[in-house]
Motif scaffolding. Structure first.
Motif, PDB file in Angstrom:
ATOM      1  N   GLY A 391     -14.405 -54.480 -83.808  1.00 53.29           N
ATOM      2  CA  GLY A 391     -13.930 -55.656 -84.318  1.00 53.29           C
ATOM      3  C   GLY A 391     -15.130 -56.790 -84.434  1.00 53.29           C
ATOM      4  O   GLY A 391     -14.988 -57.779 -84.976  1.00 53.29           O
ATOM      5  N   LEU A 392     -16.093 -56.438 -83.317  1.00 53.28           N
ATOM      6  CA  LEU A 392     -17.321 -57.266 -83.294  1.00 53.28           C
ATOM      7  C   LEU A 392     -18.464 -57.091 -84.321  1.00 53.28           C
ATOM      8  O   LEU A 392     -19.520 -57.836 -84.353  1.00 53.28           O
ATOM      9  N   SER A 393     -18.205 -56.271 -85.383  1.00 54.71           N
ATOM     10  CA  SER A 393     -19.367 -55.837 -86.146  1.00 54.71           C
ATOM     11  C   SER A 393     -19.630 -56.807 -87.310  1.00 54.71           C
ATOM     12  O   SER A 393     -20.672 -56.557 -87.995  1.00 54.71           O
ATOM     13  N   SER A 394     -18.760 -57.819 -87.514  1.00 54.84           N
ATOM     14  CA  SER A 394     -19.104 -58.683 -88.747  1.00 54.84           C
ATOM     15  C   SER A 394     -18.857 -60.024 -88.266  1.00 54.84           C
ATOM     16  O   SER A 394     -17.815 -60.227 -87.493  1.00 54.84           O
ATOM     17  N   ALA A 395     -19.413 -61.015 -88.909  1.00 56.06           N
ATOM     18  CA  ALA A 395     -19.109 -62.513 -88.655  1.00 56.06           C
ATOM     19  C   ALA A 395     -17.830 -62.788 -89.222  1.00 56.06           C
ATOM     20  O   ALA A 395     -17.086 -63.480 -88.584  1.00 56.06           O
ATOM     21  N   GLN A 396     -17.554 -62.289 -90.026  1.00 56.08           N
ATOM     22  CA  GLN A 396     -16.048 -62.603 -90.868  1.00 56.08           C
ATOM     23  C   GLN A 396     -14.909 -62.100 -89.925  1.00 56.08           C
ATOM     24  O   GLN A 396     -13.945 -62.894 -89.702  1.00 56.08           O
ATOM     25  N   GLY A 397     -15.120 -60.860 -89.249  1.00 56.54           N
ATOM     26  CA  GLY A 397     -13.991 -60.346 -88.533  1.00 56.54           C
ATOM     27  C   GLY A 397     -13.919 -61.406 -87.194  1.00 56.54           C
ATOM     28  O   GLY A 397     -12.775 -61.486 -86.976  1.00 56.54           O
ATOM     29  N   PRO A 533     -21.800 -51.739 -77.923  1.00 56.36           N
ATOM     30  CA  PRO A 533     -22.047 -50.587 -77.236  1.00 56.36           C
ATOM     31  C   PRO A 533     -21.326 -49.465 -77.975  1.00 56.36           C
ATOM     32  O   PRO A 533     -20.354 -48.647 -77.452  1.00 56.36           O
ATOM     33  N   LEU A 534     -21.627 -49.205 -79.358  1.00 56.35           N
ATOM     34  CA  LEU A 534     -20.921 -48.133 -80.218  1.00 56.35           C
ATOM     35  C   LEU A 534     -22.105 -47.362 -80.970  1.00 56.35           C
ATOM     36  O   LEU A 534     -23.324 -47.900 -81.012  1.00 56.35           O
ATOM     37  N   VAL A 535     -21.730 -46.220 -81.277  1.00 55.88           N
ATOM     38  CA  VAL A 535     -22.418 -45.437 -82.163  1.00 55.88           C
ATOM     39  C   VAL A 535     -21.628 -44.715 -83.286  1.00 55.88           C
ATOM     40  O   VAL A 535     -20.378 -44.308 -83.154  1.00 55.88           O
ATOM     41  N   GLN A 536     -22.371 -44.776 -84.549  1.00 55.94           N
ATOM     42  CA  GLN A 536     -21.758 -44.261 -85.699  1.00 55.94           C
ATOM     43  C   GLN A 536     -22.565 -43.203 -86.275  1.00 55.94           C
ATOM     44  O   GLN A 536     -23.861 -43.593 -86.307  1.00 55.94           O
ATOM     45  N   PHE A 537     -21.958 -42.274 -86.661  1.00 59.12           N
ATOM     46  CA  PHE A 537     -22.767 -41.026 -87.287  1.00 59.12           C
ATOM     47  C   PHE A 537     -22.339 -40.349 -88.330  1.00 59.12           C
ATOM     48  O   PHE A 537     -20.949 -40.411 -88.571  1.00 59.12           O
ATOM     49  N   ASN A 538     -23.139 -39.655 -89.152  1.00 66.92           N
ATOM     50  CA  ASN A 538     -22.731 -38.931 -90.182  1.00 66.92           C
ATOM     51  C   ASN A 538     -23.631 -37.507 -90.525  1.00 66.92           C
ATOM     52  O   ASN A 538     -24.808 -37.814 -90.455  1.00 66.92           O
ATOM     53  N   LEU A 539     -22.959 -36.350 -90.374  1.00 65.41           N
ATOM     54  CA  LEU A 539     -23.773 -35.267 -90.924  1.00 65.41           C
ATOM     55  C   LEU A 539     -23.459 -34.811 -91.996  1.00 65.41           C
ATOM     56  O   LEU A 539     -22.160 -34.419 -92.510  1.00 65.41           O
ATOM     57  N   ILE A 700     -27.760 -41.587 -88.349  1.00 66.57           N
ATOM     58  CA  ILE A 700     -26.820 -42.175 -87.076  1.00 66.57           C
ATOM     59  C   ILE A 700     -27.370 -43.799 -86.936  1.00 66.57           C
ATOM     60  O   ILE A 700     -28.552 -44.174 -86.985  1.00 66.57           O
ATOM     61  N   VAL A 701     -26.413 -44.565 -86.299  1.00 62.14           N
ATOM     62  CA  VAL A 701     -26.637 -46.039 -86.164  1.00 62.14           C
ATOM     63  C   VAL A 701     -25.938 -46.107 -84.916  1.00 62.14           C
ATOM     64  O   VAL A 701     -24.735 -45.995 -84.652  1.00 62.14           O
ATOM     65  N   GLY A 702     -26.712 -47.150 -83.916  1.00 59.76           N
ATOM     66  CA  GLY A 702     -25.937 -47.507 -82.837  1.00 59.76           C
ATOM     67  C   GLY A 702     -26.580 -47.795 -81.371  1.00 59.76           C
ATOM     68  O   GLY A 702     -28.019 -47.506 -81.639  1.00 59.76           O
ATOM     69  N   ALA A 703     -26.118 -47.787 -80.465  1.00 55.69           N
ATOM     70  CA  ALA A 703     -26.871 -48.104 -79.058  1.00 55.69           C
ATOM     71  C   ALA A 703     -27.341 -46.806 -78.607  1.00 55.69           C
ATOM     72  O   ALA A 703     -27.259 -46.553 -77.187  1.00 55.69           O
ATOM     73  N   VAL A 704     -28.168 -46.034 -79.420  1.00 56.43           N
ATOM     74  CA  VAL A 704     -28.962 -44.738 -78.530  1.00 56.43           C
ATOM     75  C   VAL A 704     -30.321 -44.812 -79.558  1.00 56.43           C
ATOM     76  O   VAL A 704     -30.453 -45.368 -80.618  1.00 56.43           O
ATOM     77  N   MET A 866     -22.547 -51.928 -88.799  1.00 54.08           N
ATOM     78  CA  MET A 866     -22.927 -50.581 -88.606  1.00 54.08           C
ATOM     79  C   MET A 866     -22.821 -49.751 -89.878  1.00 54.08           C
ATOM     80  O   MET A 866     -23.791 -48.774 -90.080  1.00 54.08           O
ATOM     81  N   GLY A 867     -21.586 -49.947 -90.487  1.00 48.22           N
ATOM     82  CA  GLY A 867     -21.325 -49.232 -91.643  1.00 48.22           C
ATOM     83  C   GLY A 867     -22.513 -49.095 -92.784  1.00 48.22           C
ATOM     84  O   GLY A 867     -22.551 -48.574 -93.388  1.00 48.22           O
ATOM     85  N   ALA A 868     -22.841 -50.577 -93.049  1.00 44.40           N
ATOM     86  CA  ALA A 868     -23.821 -50.877 -93.963  1.00 44.40           C
ATOM     87  C   ALA A 868     -24.959 -50.319 -93.803  1.00 44.40           C
ATOM     88  O   ALA A 868     -25.721 -49.810 -94.490  1.00 44.40           O
ATOM     89  N   LYS A 869     -25.312 -50.018 -92.411  1.00 37.84           N
ATOM     90  CA  LYS A 869     -26.699 -49.535 -91.949  1.00 37.84           C
ATOM     91  C   LYS A 869     -26.661 -48.015 -92.220  1.00 37.84           C
ATOM     92  O   LYS A 869     -27.623 -47.341 -92.706  1.00 37.84           O
ATOM     93  N   LEU A 870     -25.326 -47.457 -91.922  1.00 40.34           N
ATOM     94  CA  LEU A 870     -25.226 -46.151 -92.202  1.00 40.34           C
ATOM     95  C   LEU A 870     -25.208 -45.409 -93.541  1.00 40.34           C
ATOM     96  O   LEU A 870     -25.820 -44.653 -93.914  1.00 40.34           O
TER      97      LEU A 870
END
Length: 941
Positions: A391-397, A533-539, A700-704, A866-870
């Protein structure tokens, strides 16, 4: 919502926006979350909440009024939602359509709103140089609006809202379920007895004086919260808020409403024959507790324990053992005054709902007998922690949640208490609320069955009272939306007609992208982002439907479902537990051109999450029983699609675009016949032949960082061997040389679903982005587009309409899509045709200026989440676009000319070279479509 989204989504607000503030470094259950906000109140009672977040050059502004359908009067329902629409149309100082026009110029996300039982909000995210403009515009809503509402304006917007109701409720399978439940759960006179959207009759009967009375009562500063979140200077923003809002007069004191929980003296059973349903559905609803009630947390956990996952008793009994349905949905929904606990089960075709009800009782008994473990409870808490961070990912949220807590908990900082309450739930709490609210308690049961299948309804059910609208030609009242309002302007201490200037122009921040390649040819592309402190990924593995046999379509979709049903060393249940214990989510889906394994996890659990991804991909379980269950569920999905007008339109439009011999003309799910014919061996063959790292990219996008990612994929690099896979080459179908109208008959449809277009460009074509630029004013710009302005704002024919180019590595369609009032089907199609014919010739320098303003300025918020970056990484790896393609597109837009737009329009949006597909009521609408001039319509069914 203003367009495209269902109002019922707002039921989930307190869950989906659960966590929108920062937390301390502690990650134990005794976390003390630090909420960074500033709250102050103006002399007129306006509450203002600021949250500063400098991570992106954007700012979200939201105006939330503490009024929803619960503050309405019986016989005058739907007013709160009607105002959600009206407040966007005009105000004294912005003028007609001023907010939407400004939104396009400043690169905003599109001004939007939503209504629930208890509040209405208006919101937008903009580049931070436009903050003063937004504060000015929002103040105009609150203090300088009501004079602009005329009889003509009201008449037009009534039609838009009625179209929304038809689209989301009357013309949708099971659309009347919430109406029947609320009519019987909440007694007459209770403010939750009626629907947020209101009734067609009440909307039609609303007078201008009714509307003005409602506004003056509820839209006053002392009943409103203004939230501003993002990258801004609080001192400057405070001065602007005081300037623009400070002189708006305070309203009458508004007393708080008392809580109004309900009880049922007896169980109520209702049934309805649904014109659009193809499967029977049983819904059971128990009275529960209001939002943030101490028991609400345990009830939410109870819903998850009972229904979510392989281990859940309802899944075991109803889905796995008795095979009566594909899934069970259960939720706790708390509103401000009362709450409800709901279970919904859509049975397989012709399942007797009495058998389903008996299975429900058996599942409850199993839950009582077997209970659940601390490990089960901890998995849920871990998942809630991930939801909090997400829920922290956007200013609107963040802004949404600040307002939510401020209104319903009395404190924007309630988040710390909210999280504590959630994490403090014990096994004893869960069993206590089960005994208190569910076990042996009365409920409302609804049986929604297909027409003519009342033999499936729950025994003892009474026919529900559902108002079905009749299709009557020329029944809607006439109006002139162009009429100018005449009124005495509201006085102000300064000239509010002057739009404030921009602030300092933000620079588009293109994230730093790293790239690598493993020895097995797997391509890696990533962005390190430590904001949360999240990671999002897609293969992504190229192929999907493209690699299927046309005789057995549906294999890749079935495979995507089966791979999550256990591994060589883990049963389905064990795999689910392993994923949930990490607070991770892993999903697999097949699309027309790819096979994707995606996920999200806490950064601290990234390595073990990737170990599970490797196990899922390389060590399938091939469980025959799970395969059988999945086939049954997919067949049920296909049956449901046959009754949904939008699914009917999408599936038939695909056939028109590609022709019968192209694989992409097929439904990714397959057909009932093809799914029945597919064997487990077919899935194994597809898996062995087509899932190769040679066709894959890992995003992959996130804290790695880069090295952590490379290390995490060592097992895949070693054990996933490269093999050559050739994607089949299908000839590109030719676009139509002449337009033809096609019609699919849905008898009694209250709306006609439109799909107009043709197969256009791949995303890699040099004209693809220029064509999107050209399309902005046509139909890609929301309320800035001609399609919306003329069909919705000018005529009230539709709730929403848009057009877009959606190419990929292969040519994709240009499509105009909408749902329009059934009795104006021809008028809508004819108007669209006229707009297309005139678009290029009439395109102006002002149109280009608006287009440039939006497309350039909106880049400031292009990569906020993060979704937009992915998504950016997917574009880079799939289409070979450069890392800075967003910046390069700015230069392309800057160089665009009116002459070039006219040339593109002539080439790519020719009204006389398209398929015109209409899904609607043939008895009343088919014949008139001959007047379009494209010959006699072709009836498809």
């Amino acid at each position: 919502m203003r367009f495209y989204r269902h109002l019922t989504l707002l039921l989930c607000l307190s869950v989906s926006l659960l966590a929108c503030q920062r937390q301390s470094k502690s990650k134990t259950e005794k976390q003390a979350f630090q909420v960074d906000f500033e709250k102050f109140t103006l002399d007129n009672g306006l509450t203002v909440v600021f949250h500063v977040d400098k991570s992106d050059p954007v700012v979200a502004v939201a105006l939330t009024s503490h009024v929803g359908s619960a503050r309405e009067k019986e016989g005058r329902t739907g007013f709160a939602h009607l105002f959600e629409h009206l407040l966007f149309l005009e105000s004294e100082n912005l003028g007609k359509g001023g907010l939407d026009k400004m939104s396009a110029r400043i690169g905003g996300s599109g001004a939007n709103g939503s209504t629930s039982r208890d509040r209405t909000n208006y919101y937008q995210t903009v580049p931070n140089d436009a903050l003063e403009k937004m504060i000015w515009a929002e103040a105009d809503k609150l203090g300088f609006f009501i004079n602009t509402v005329t009889e003509q304006v009201l008449s037009k917007e009534k039609q838009v809202v009625k179209n929304e109701k038809r689209q989301s409720y009357d013309n949708a399978p099971y659309g009347h379920t919430s109406y029947v439940i609320d009519q019987n759960l909440y007694p007459k006179g209770h403010p939750y007895n009626w629907q947020v959207i209101g009734s067609l009759e009440d909307l039609q009967n609303a007078t201008l004086e009714d509307v003005k009375e409602f506004y003056r009562r509820w839209y006053v500063p002392n009943n409103v919260i203004l939230t501003i979140s993002g990258d801004f200077d609080p001192a400057q923003a405070k001065a602007w808020v005081e300037k623009y809002f400070g002189e708006i007069k305070k309203g009458e004191k508004i007393p708080a409403l008392e809580k109004k929980p309900v009880t049922l003296a007896q169980t109520k059973k209702l049934y309805h024959e649904d014109n659009f349903a193809r499967l029977p559905e049983l819904t059971m609803t128990w009275p529960s507790v209001y939002m943030y009630h101490p028991d609400s947390y345990a009830l939410r956990t109870l819903a998850t324990l009972l229904s979510d996952g392989k281990k859940a008793p309802f899944n075991k009994v109803i889905v796995d053992e008795k095979q009566l349905a594909g899934r069970v949905n259960m939720s706790q929904y708390g509103s401000e005054l009362a709450g409800q606990f709901t279970m919904s089960i859509r049975g397989y075709e012709k399942v007797d709902l009495n058998n389903l009800h008996a299975a429900v009782e058996e599942a409850f008994q199993r839950f009582e007998k077997e209970g659940f473990s601390d490990a089960d409870l901890n998995r849920i808490k871990t998942a809630q922690e991930v939801g909090f961070y997400n829920g922290l990912s956007s200013a609107q949220g963040k802004g949404f949640q600040l307002a939510q807590y401020a209104i319903f908990a009395g404190d924007p900082g309630f988040i710390s208490k909210d999280i504590q309450n959630m994490l403090a739930v014990t096994r004893e709490d869960v069993m206590r609320v089960y005994q208190k609210y569910i076990k042996g308690k009365n409920y409302v049961a609804t049986s929604f069955v297909p027409k003519g299948q009342t033999n499936l309804i729950l025994a003892g059910s009474q026919k529900a009272s559902v108002v079905e609208e009749k299709i009557v030609e020329g029944a809607e009242e006439k109006f002139d939306a162009s009429t100018q309002a005449s009124y005495t302007r509201t006085p102000s201490s300064f000239d509010r007609t002057k739009e404030p200037p921009y602030g300092k122009t933000p620079e588009t921040r293109v994230p730093n992208v790293w790239e690598s390649k493993l020895g097995n040819n797997l391509k890696l592309v990533g962005i390190t982002d430590r904001e949360v402190p999240l990671v999002q990924f897609n293969l992504r593995i190229a192929g999907g439907l493209l690699l299927e046999d046309t005789a057995k379509v549906g294999v890749s979709n079935l495979l995507s479902e089966l791979l999550l049903k256990g591994t060589k060393n883990k049963t389905t249940e064990e795999l689910e537990e392993a994923i949930e214990a990490l607070g991770a989510s892993i999903g697999i889906n097949a699309s027309e051109e790819s096979f994707n394994i995606s996920g999200r996890t806490l950064a601290r659990n990234y390595q073990p999450t990737m170990a599970l991804v490797q196990e899922i991909l390389l060590e399938p379980r091939w469980d025959a029983k799970e395969f059988s269950l999945i086939k049954q569920q997919v067949e049920s999905q296909i049956k449901q699609q046959k009754a949904n007008p939008n699914s009917i339109a999408d599936n038939n439009f695909r056939k028109l675009l590609y022709g019968k011999n192209h694989i992409l003309s097929r439904n990714i799910l397959g057909s009932e016949g093809s799914v029945k014919a597919i064997t487990l061996e077919d899935l194994k063959n597809y898996y062995t032949a087509n899932l190769s790292p040679s066709l894959a990219s890992f995003q992959i996008v996130g804290a790695v960082d880069q090295q952590e990612v490379i290390n995490s994929l060592a097992g895949l690099n070693q054990n996933w061997k490269a093999k050559e896979v050739r994607l089949p080459q299908y000839p590109t179908p030719a676009a139509p040389t002449n337009s033809t109208v096609y019609f699919y008959d849905v008898p009694g449809a209250k709306q006609s679903v439109l799909r107009f277009g043709y197969l256009a460009l791949p995303a890699t074509h040099p004209d693809f982005y220029p064509a999107q630029v050209m399309n902005y004013i046509l139909g890609g710009g929301g309320f800035a587009s001609q399609l919306t302005q003329q069909l919705r704002e000018g005529k009230g024919y539709t709730y929403g309409i848009g057009s877009n180019f959606s190419g990929s590595v292969l040519p994709g369609p240009f499509v105009i899509q909408s749902g329009v009032r059934s009795n104006v089907t021809f008028e809508s199609a004819d108007l669209i045709k006229q707009i297309l014919q005139n678009y290029g010739p009439n395109y102006s320098a002002q149109d280009l200026e608006v287009t440039k303003g939006f497309l350039i300025k909106s880049n400031a918020r292009a990569f906020e989440t993060m979704g937009a970056k992915l998504g950016m990484l997917n574009n880079i790896s799939t289409y070979g676009w450069p890392y800075d393609y967003a910046k390069r597109r700015e230069a392309l837009v800057q160089g665009m000319t009116v002459a070039k737009i006219k040339e593109l329009a002539q080439q790519y949006v020719n009204a006389n070279k398209m398929y015109y597909l209409v899904v609607g009521d043939a008895a009343t609408q088919l014949k008139k479509l001959e007047q379009l001039g494209f010959g006699k319509p072709v009836l498809l069914n």
